[in-house]
Design a protein around this motif. Structure first.
Motif, mmCIF file in Angstrom:
data_model
loop_
_atom_site.group_PDB
_atom_site.id
_atom_site.type_symbol
_atom_site.label_atom_id
_atom_site.label_comp_id
_atom_site.label_asym_id
_atom_site.label_seq_id
_atom_site.Cartn_x
_atom_site.Cartn_y
_atom_site.Cartn_z
ATOM 1 N N GLU A 64 2.261 3.263 -13.926
ATOM 2 C CA GLU A 64 2.815 3.900 -12.730
ATOM 3 C C GLU A 64 3.986 3.097 -12.181
ATOM 4 N N LEU A 65 3.853 1.783 -12.165
ATOM 5 C CA LEU A 65 4.909 0.928 -11.619
ATOM 6 C C LEU A 65 6.118 0.812 -12.547
ATOM 7 N N MET B 204 -3.693 0.482 -3.665
ATOM 8 C CA MET B 204 -3.603 -0.965 -3.897
ATOM 9 C C MET B 204 -4.945 -1.586 -3.523
ATOM 10 N N THR C 172 -9.052 0.580 -7.693
ATOM 11 C CA THR C 172 -8.045 1.018 -8.663
ATOM 12 C C THR C 172 -8.168 0.250 -9.970
ATOM 13 N N VAL D 140 -2.061 0.887 -13.621
ATOM 14 C CA VAL D 140 -1.161 0.460 -12.545
ATOM 15 C C VAL D 140 0.228 0.167 -13.111
ATOM 16 N N THR E 281 5.194 -5.018 -4.151
ATOM 17 C CA THR E 281 3.803 -4.698 -4.511
ATOM 18 C C THR E 281 3.001 -5.978 -4.726
ATOM 19 N N GLU F 3 0.823 -1.204 0.000
ATOM 20 C CA GLU F 3 0.000 0.000 0.000
ATOM 21 C C GLU F 3 0.862 1.261 0.000
ATOM 22 N N TYR G 285 3.509 5.936 -5.808
ATOM 23 C CA TYR G 285 3.392 6.083 -7.269
ATOM 24 C C TYR G 285 1.998 6.536 -7.720
ATOM 25 N N ALA H 294 2.372 1.678 -3.493
ATOM 26 C CA ALA H 294 1.329 2.132 -4.417
ATOM 27 C C ALA H 294 1.043 3.616 -4.215
ATOM 28 N N LYS H 295 0.981 4.038 -2.957
ATOM 29 C CA LYS H 295 0.728 5.449 -2.646
ATOM 30 C C LYS H 295 1.846 6.334 -3.192
#
Length: 306
Positions: free
Chosen positions: A255-256, A239, A243, A252, A267, A229, A235, A232-233
């Motif tokens: 961003e990753l 999570m 989303t 997703v 993640t 989490e 980026y 994820a925050k």
């Protein structure tokens, strides 16, 4: 009964449907030439009678799934199965099992034969049995709550996965269930699921492991760790299943793509999920292309049949 000299293996015996194997073709020729012996005739009739009895048993099994007046469809089912057996060369055993599985997936009796026909076409194109294709297609439609008239679209979806990925129809059919149920639960679109299967298998991960990996990745969105989490925050996304329903998996991944290897691993949290996520992030361009092809999948089954 076919005209004399026909090579068809489909014959009517009273009201029952009979399938004669290729080795029995000689019997037909003997009848036509009026040179058949009593023992040969007896053998042929025994084969035909056995096939007729078996078909009655197969249809009796199907009838168990017909309730609340739906038994009225049984005569049409019998005729339809016979016609599909001749048209596609599959056995009545496979076809009736497919019909049984379609009905047991709670598809309405009125549309079951349509799904069976689509499944028979998919089976020919995918080099498997109608029973396997029918169970897979109807099961996936249930998992994603897809309208019962959309069997053709689901079949096209499967053939697009096969076209873009390194997977064959039997492997996809055998393993799809374990990924479909979790993907549907977290709100992943069928298009993104299909694209993910193509991308992950194209990375060299066998069908079974690919489905397990995708399933594990979906679980990461259902039950994320605190570390996942936090990453994820960092980026710019949450999570969560929300989303996947809003940004989509493609969002997703984009961003990753800025994250490092450790962050990507954390993640997904579980090693199996890491396999899927790493493959998708590494080939994000391929995933996006797969997604685009899924949007244009109409007609893939027919192309595979050609």
């Amino acid at each position: 009964m076919p005209a004399p000299g026909s090579t068809s293996g489909a014959y009517k015996l009273g009201e029952a449907f009979v399938e004669l194997k290729a080795k029995d073709a000689g019997f037909i020729k003997k009848i036509v030439g009026a040179s058949i012996g009593l023992s040969s005739l007896t053998a042929m009739l025994t084969t035909a009678a056995t096939a007729a009895i078996n078909f009655e048993k197969q249809m009796a099994k199907v009838s168990v799934m017909l309730v609340d007046g739906a038994t009225k469809f049984l005569p049409a089912y019998s005729k339809g199965v016979q016609e599909l057996a001749v048209r596609f060369g599959d056995s009545t055993k496979s076809l009736t099992q497919g019909l049984y599985d379609i009905l047991s997936a709670t598809q309405p009796a009125a549309v079951a034969m349509h799904t069976l026909e689509i499944s028979a076409e998919a089976a020919i194109a995918g080099m498997t049995s109608t029973a396997v294709a029918a169970k897979t297609i109807s099961g996936f439609m249930n998992a994603y709550n897809i309208n019962v008239t959309k069997a053709g679209d689901v079949s096209d979806w499967m053939f697009e996965i096969i076209r873009r990925g390194q997977i064959e129809f039997p492997g996809l059919a055998a393993q799809l269930g374990q990924a479909a149920s979790s993907a549907s639960l977290v709100g992943l679109s069928m298009e993104e699921l299909g694209a993910a299967i193509s991308t992950v298998t194209r990375a060299g991960i066998p069908a079974g492991r690919a489905m397990t990996a995708i399933n594990a990745l979906m679980q990461a969105f259902l039950k994320p760790t605190e570390l996942a989490e936090a990453i994820a925050k960092k980026y710019g996304f949450g999570m969560s299943t929300v989303t996947l329903k809003t940004m989509g998996l493609i969002g997703v991944l984009k961003e990753l793509s800025r994250a490092n290897v450790k962050e990507i691993g954390a993640t997904a949290s579980r090693i199996r999920g890491i396999r899927a996520l790493a493959s998708l992030v590494k080939d994000i361009t391929g995933f996006e292309a797969d997604l685009g092809f899924q949007a244009k999948r109409t007609g893939r089954r027919q192309e595979a049949l050609a």
